[in-house]
Design a protein around this motif. Structure first.
Motif, short mmCIF file in Angstrom:
data_model
loop_
_atom_site.label_atom_id
_atom_site.label_comp_id
_atom_site.label_asym_id
_atom_site.label_seq_id
_atom_site.Cartn_x
_atom_site.Cartn_y
_atom_site.Cartn_z
N SER A 126 0.86 -1.32 -0.08
CA SER A 126 -0.10 0.04 0.01
C SER A 126 0.92 1.19 -0.13
N LEU A 127 1.92 1.53 0.76
CA LEU A 127 2.99 2.52 0.69
C LEU A 127 3.46 2.73 -0.59
N LEU A 128 4.22 1.52 -1.04
CA LEU A 128 4.83 1.77 -2.41
C LEU A 128 3.87 2.20 -3.52
N ALA A 129 2.71 1.74 -3.33
CA ALA A 129 1.91 2.34 -4.30
C ALA A 129 1.59 3.66 -4.55
N LYS A 130 1.41 4.17 -3.35
CA LYS A 130 1.42 5.56 -2.90
C LYS A 130 2.44 6.39 -3.56
N LEU A 131 3.65 5.83 -3.67
CA LEU A 131 4.69 6.61 -4.26
C LEU A 131 4.76 6.67 -5.74
N THR A 132 4.16 5.75 -6.41
CA THR A 132 4.02 5.78 -7.92
C THR A 132 5.33 5.89 -8.54
N LEU A 133 6.15 4.90 -8.46
CA LEU A 133 7.54 4.73 -8.63
C LEU A 133 7.57 4.49 -10.24
N PRO A 134 8.50 5.35 -10.99
CA PRO A 134 8.54 4.98 -12.38
C PRO A 134 9.00 3.58 -12.73
N HIS A 135 8.37 3.30 -13.99
CA HIS A 135 8.41 1.86 -14.49
C HIS A 135 7.95 0.69 -13.65
N LEU A 136 7.12 1.15 -12.45
CA LEU A 136 6.69 -0.13 -11.97
C LEU A 136 5.09 0.03 -11.71
N ARG A 137 4.43 -1.28 -11.79
CA ARG A 137 3.04 -1.14 -11.35
C ARG A 137 2.88 -1.92 -9.98
N ILE A 138 2.43 -1.29 -9.04
CA ILE A 138 2.30 -2.08 -7.79
C ILE A 138 0.82 -2.01 -7.25
N ASP A 139 0.35 -3.37 -7.16
CA ASP A 139 -1.03 -3.54 -7.15
C ASP A 139 -1.04 -3.94 -5.79
N PRO A 140 -1.80 -3.13 -4.80
CA PRO A 140 -1.91 -3.43 -3.42
C PRO A 140 -2.87 -4.53 -3.10
N ALA A 141 -3.79 -4.59 -3.91
CA ALA A 141 -4.92 -5.53 -3.81
C ALA A 141 -4.37 -7.10 -3.75
N MET A 142 -3.52 -7.26 -5.02
CA MET A 142 -3.21 -8.44 -5.27
C MET A 142 -1.67 -8.82 -4.96
N HIS A 143 -1.27 -7.87 -4.04
CA HIS A 143 0.30 -7.90 -3.64
C HIS A 143 1.12 -8.40 -4.52
N SER A 144 1.28 -7.51 -5.79
CA SER A 144 2.08 -7.88 -6.61
C SER A 144 2.89 -6.59 -7.11
N ILE A 145 4.05 -6.74 -7.65
CA ILE A 145 4.89 -5.77 -8.07
C ILE A 145 5.38 -6.12 -9.38
N THR A 146 5.27 -5.28 -10.54
CA THR A 146 5.51 -5.68 -11.85
C THR A 146 6.24 -4.65 -12.47
N ALA A 147 7.48 -5.10 -13.09
CA ALA A 147 8.08 -4.04 -14.01
C ALA A 147 7.57 -3.86 -15.44
N LEU A 148 7.15 -2.70 -15.47
CA LEU A 148 6.58 -2.11 -16.83
C LEU A 148 7.58 -2.12 -17.98
N SER A 149 8.55 -2.96 -18.17
CA SER A 149 9.50 -3.06 -19.12
C SER A 149 10.00 -4.55 -19.23
N ASN A 150 11.01 -4.45 -20.15
CA ASN A 150 11.84 -5.85 -20.00
C ASN A 150 13.16 -5.70 -19.95
N LEU A 151 13.53 -4.70 -19.07
CA LEU A 151 14.78 -4.60 -18.89
C LEU A 151 15.42 -5.42 -17.67
N GLY A 152 14.44 -5.93 -16.72
CA GLY A 152 15.03 -6.99 -15.72
C GLY A 152 13.89 -7.08 -14.76
N GLY A 153 14.33 -7.67 -13.77
CA GLY A 153 13.42 -8.07 -12.61
C GLY A 153 13.43 -6.74 -11.46
N VAL A 154 12.57 -7.02 -10.45
CA VAL A 154 12.48 -6.16 -9.47
C VAL A 154 12.93 -6.84 -8.17
N GLN A 155 13.80 -6.30 -7.27
CA GLN A 155 14.16 -6.36 -5.82
C GLN A 155 13.37 -5.70 -4.67
#
Length: 672
Positions: free
Chosen positions: A58-87
Motif C-alpha cells: 500500500s505504501l509503495l503504491a502511493k509513491l507511484t515509482l517510475p516503470h513499476l506497477r504496484i497492485d496493493p490488492a493482489m500484492h504484486s509488483i510488476t516491472a513495466l519493461s523488459n529491462l529486468g526484474g524487481v528486488q
C-alpha cells in the motif's frame, strides 16, 4: 470524483527526519520529499502517506515509482519493461511478501528507489526498492492483513507477531492464499506454412476456463543485534497446490480437453550477519539453502492423447560476503558470491526423460562510489565464472560486467546523469534442458543445452528537475543485445519445433520517456503522469522485425483526515522481442481506505466498467507460423476487493536499523 479529491484539509507536516537537513553521499537537500541520487531516488513518505498505508504494498503504491506497477490488492509488483526484474528489500536485504505485509509504518524512515542498480545486485536486476526502517528494541507488534475479493473467490490472509526483548527479536508469520478465477476466454488463430507452401489455419478456442491455486507459507525469524552487529536466522516453508484443472477447447473440427495439476514444497533456511569491524568498515555475510520438491501432471490432447508426469527435486546453496569501507573521498565495496545448484527432474509418460543438471557460479565484484564537487560517480566491475553440466553437455564460461554512472548538478534543481553498462543475460534453467514436450498437434517445445549467455550493452541519459513540489524526468535509453537468446521455430515433415537460440540474433530497442510527479496540495493531493515512445529492432538471418509503441500511465492520491483516496491507470507494456510481439494487459483501479483506531478498511475497485478485461495479447511472427492469441477473464472485470488490516503494538521503542532477508531459489528447471 473531482470534488472529493479537491476537498482535502491541511494535516500533519513532514516526518521530522525529512524536515531536517538530509545529507546523502551525492547531494545535500533540505526539506525535499524526493532526493536525487546517482543511482536513483530517496523518498521520504509524508505522515499522511504512512498513516494511510496498511502495509508495504500500500505504501509503495502511493509513491507511484517510475516503470513499476504496484497492485496493493493482489500484492504484486510488476516491472513495466523488459529491462529486468524487481528486488524489494528492507534495510538492503531482500524481503518476502510476509515482511511487506507486516511492515511497521511507524518504523519507516525512507525508501531508496534504485532504478539504475550497481553491480552489487547481480545479473537481471533492473529495479531495487530498499525500505529503510528503524530497529525496535522493546515491546511487541501483532497484526493481521486480510484481503478478500467480494466478486469472486480470491483471498490472501496473513497473521504475524513480533516480540523484542533486549537485543533479541522473535517473529512469526503465516499466510494463506487461495484463488478460483472463472470465466476465462481464450482465442488463438494460428497459420502454419508447410514445406509444400500450403498454409493450414487452426482456430483454438476456450469459452469458460478456470484458474485455481492454493498455497500457504510460514516463516520464523530470530534476530540478535547491537550497535555494531546484526545476526538473523530465518526459516520458511511454502506449499503451493494447483489442483486438477480441465480446459475444454475446440479447434473448429475437434473438441478436446487439456489437463494439469501440480504440488510444490519448498523449505528455506537463511542466515545473515552484518558486522562493523572497524571505523567506517563493515562486513556482511549471507548464506541461503533452498530445497524444492515438485510433483506435476499435464495433458496436451490436441490431435491425440499426450500426457506426462514430472517429479522433480532441486537443491540450491547461495552465499555472499561483502566488505565495505566508507572513506572520505569515496566508498569502496568488494565482495563475492557463490552458488551451487543440483536439479533432478524425472519425466514419465509420453515425455520420457531424466534431466539431471548441475550448475555453479562464482562472482567477484568491486565498486567505487563518490563525489567530486558537482560530479557524482559510481563505477565498478563484476566478473563471474559459470558452469553447467547435464548428460553429455558441459558449458564453462566467464562473464564480465563493467558499469559506470556519472551525474552532474547543472543547477540546484537540475541534474544530468549518464549510465553505461555491459552485462550478460543467462537463460532460465528449464530452457537449457534437453527435454522435449509436445504442446499441441502442430508444435513441440524443445530445450537447447547449447544456449550461451549473451552480452547486453546499454546507454541511459536522464535530465531531472526536482523541487519539493515537482519532480520531472526526461529519459533516453538505448540497449544493444548481440547474439541474444530468442525464440525460434523450425519445421520438419509438417511439424513445428519451438526452441531458444542465440546464433546471429540482434534484439535492440530504445525509448524516450517523461515522468512527472506534482504535489498539487502538499501532503494532501499529488498527481503523477508518465509516458514514452518505445522502438524495437529484431534482426536475424531469417527476418527483420521492428515495432513502435506508446507506454504510459497516470495516478492521483488524496488524503483527507483518516481517509485515503487513490486512482491509477496504465496501458500495460507493449513490446517486441524476437518473433513475439507482446501486449501486457492495461490496468486501472480505484482505492478508498479509512483508519478506525487499530483497524484500517480498504476497498479496491479493479477494472471497473469492464465485463471481461484483457489478460494478455500475443502475436507470433515467425517465418513459418503466424499467431494471434488473446485471453480475457470475466472475474477480473468489475473486481471488488476488501482489505482489513488490524495492527496492535505496545511498548515499542526504536533504534537505528533492523536487517531482514529473503534470498531464496524458486527456479525448478521444469520445462512445460
Amino acid at each position: 470524483m473531482k470534488s472529493i479529491f479537491i476537498c482535502c484539509m491541511l494535516a500533519a507536516s513532514f516526518a521530522a527526519a525529512a524536515q531536517e537537513a538530509v545529507e546523502l553521499q551525492e547531494v545535500t537537500v533540505k526539506g525535499a520529499r524526493v532526493v536525487q541520487r546517482v543511482d536513483g531516488h530517496t523518498i521520504y513518505p509524508t505522515r499522511q502517506q504512512l498513516d494511510g498505508s496498511t502495509d508495504g504494498y500500500s505504501l509503495l503504491a502511493k509513491l507511484t515509482l517510475p516503470h513499476l506497477r504496484i497492485d496493493p490488492a493482489m500484492h504484486s509488483i510488476t516491472a513495466l519493461s523488459n529491462l529486468g526484474g524487481v528486488q524489494v528489500r528492507i534495510n538492503d536485504i531482500m524481503a518476502s511478501k510476509e515482511d511487506l505485509l507486516s511492515l511497521d509504518m511507524k518504523a519507516v524512515k525512507h525508501i531508496d528507489y534504485i532504478d539504475n542498480p550497481g553491480i552489487r545486485y547481480g545479473e537481471g536486476v533492473a529495479y531495487v526498492i530498499n525500505i529503510v526502517v528503524k530497529h525496535p528494541v522493546s515491546g511487541y507488534d501483532i497484526g493481521a492483513d486480510l484481503t478478500n475479493t467480494l466478486t469472486t473467490t480470491n483471498g490472501d490472509e496473513t497473521v504475524y507477531g513480533k516480540y523484542n526483548f533486549g537485543k533479541s527479536e522473535l517473529a512469526a508469520a503465516y499466510s494463506l492464499e487461495y484463488r478460483n478465477f472463472k470465466g476465462s476466454e481464450y482465442a488463438e488463430r494460428a497459420v502454419y506454412e508447410l514445406e509444400s507452401g500450403v498454409k493450414r489455419t487452426i482456430l483454438r478456442q476456450q469459452d469458460n476456463g478456470q484458474d485455481k491455486n492454493f498455497g500457504h507459507n510460514i516463516q520464523l525469524t530470530y534476530s540478535l543485534s547491537d550497535s555494531d552487529y546484526v545476526f538473523q536466522s530465518k526459516f520458511s516453508a511454502r506449499r503451493d497446490i494447483h489442483p486438477h484443472q480441465t480446459w475444454e477447447r475446440t479447434t473448429g473440427t475437434e473438441n478436446y480437453e487439456d489437463h494439469s495439476s501440480s504440488r510444490t514444497s519448498s523449505p528455506v533456511l537463511d542466515l545473515y550477519l552484518h558486522r562493523i569491524i572497524a571505523r567506517h568498515q563493515s562486513l556482511t555475510a549471507n548464506a541461503v539453502g533452498t530445497y524444492i520438491k515438485t510433483d506435476s501432471y499435464a495433458e496436451h490432447n490436441e490431435g491425440g492423447n499426450y500426457a506426462y508426469h514430472v517429479k522433480g527435486k532441486t537443491y540450491t546453496l547461495w552465499a555472499e560476503a561483502v566488505y565495505e569501507n566508507r572513506l572520505k573521498p569515496f566508498t569502496l565495496s568488494v565482495g563475492t558470491q557463490y552458488s551451487q545448484k543440483y536439479i533432478n527432474n524425472v519425466y514419465s509418460g509420453d515425455a520420457d526423460a531424466v534431466n539431471a543438471m548441475r550448475s555453479s557460479g562464482l562472482y567477484f565484484f568491486g565498486q567505487m562510489r563518490g563525489r567530486l564537487g558537482k560530479l557524482g560517480y559510481v563505477g565498478g566491475l563484476g566478473m563471474s565464472r559459470r558452469y553447467y553440466r547435464q548428460d553429455g553437455w558441459k558449458n564453462h564460461f566467464w562473464l564480465f560486467r563493467p558499469k559506470l554512472t556519472v551525474s552532474y548538478s547543472l543547477t540546484e534543481d537540475l541534474k544530468l546523469k549518464y549510465d553505461f553498462e555491459v552485462s550478460q543475460h543467462i537463460s532460465q534453467i528449464a530452457l537449457v534442458s534437453d527435454v522435449t514436450i509436445k504442446q499441441n498437434a502442430m508444435e513441440t517445445l524443445v530445450g537447447n543445452p547449447d544456449i550461451r549467455p549473451n552480452r547486453m550493452t546499454s546507454h541511459d541519459l536522464r535530465l531531472t528537475y526536482s523541487t519539493p513540489r515537482l519532480t520531472s524526468e526526461l529519459q533516453g535509453y538505448w540497449r544493444l543485445n548481440a547474439d541474444c537468446n530468442m525464440e525460434k521455430y523450425t519445421r520438419e515433415e509438417g511439424h513445428f519445433f519451438k526452441t531458444q537460440t542465440n546464433a546471429d540474433n540482434e534484439c535492440n530497442f530504445f525509448y524516450i520517456q517523461n515522468y512527472n510527479r506534482w504535489e498539487a496540495i502538499p501532503e494532501h493531493l499529488s498527481v503523477t503522469l508518465y509516458g514514452g515512445i518505445f522502438r524495437f529492432f529484431n534482426f536475424t538471418d531469417e527476418y527483420h522485425h521492428t515495432y513502435t509503441s506508446f507506454n504510459g500511465g497516470a495516478s492521483i492520491e488524496a488524503y483527507w483526515g483518516k481517509w485515503t483516496l487513490a486512482a491509477y491507470a496504465d496501458n500495460g507494456w507493449n513490446f517486441m522481442e524476437g518473433e513475439h510481439r507482446g501486449h501486457q494487459a492495461p490496468a486501472w483501479y480505484f482505492t478508498a481506505s479509512r483508519r478506525i483506531r487499530d483497524i484500517t478498511l480498504s476497498l479496491y475497485v479493479q477494472h471497473p466498467f469492464c465485463v471481461s478485461p484483457l489478460n494478455y495479447k500475443t502475436e507470433v511472427l515467425s517465418r513459418y507460423i503466424h499467431k494471434d492469441i488473446t485471453q480475457h477473464s470475466r472475474d477480473f472485470g468489475n473486481m471488488l476487493t476488501l482489505n482489513i488490516t488490524w495492527h496492535l503494538s505496545s511498548g515499542r521503542k526504536y533504534r537505528d536499523i533492523q536487517r531482514t532477508m529473503n534470498h531464496q531459489d524458486t527456479e525448478t528447471g521444469i520445462l512445460e
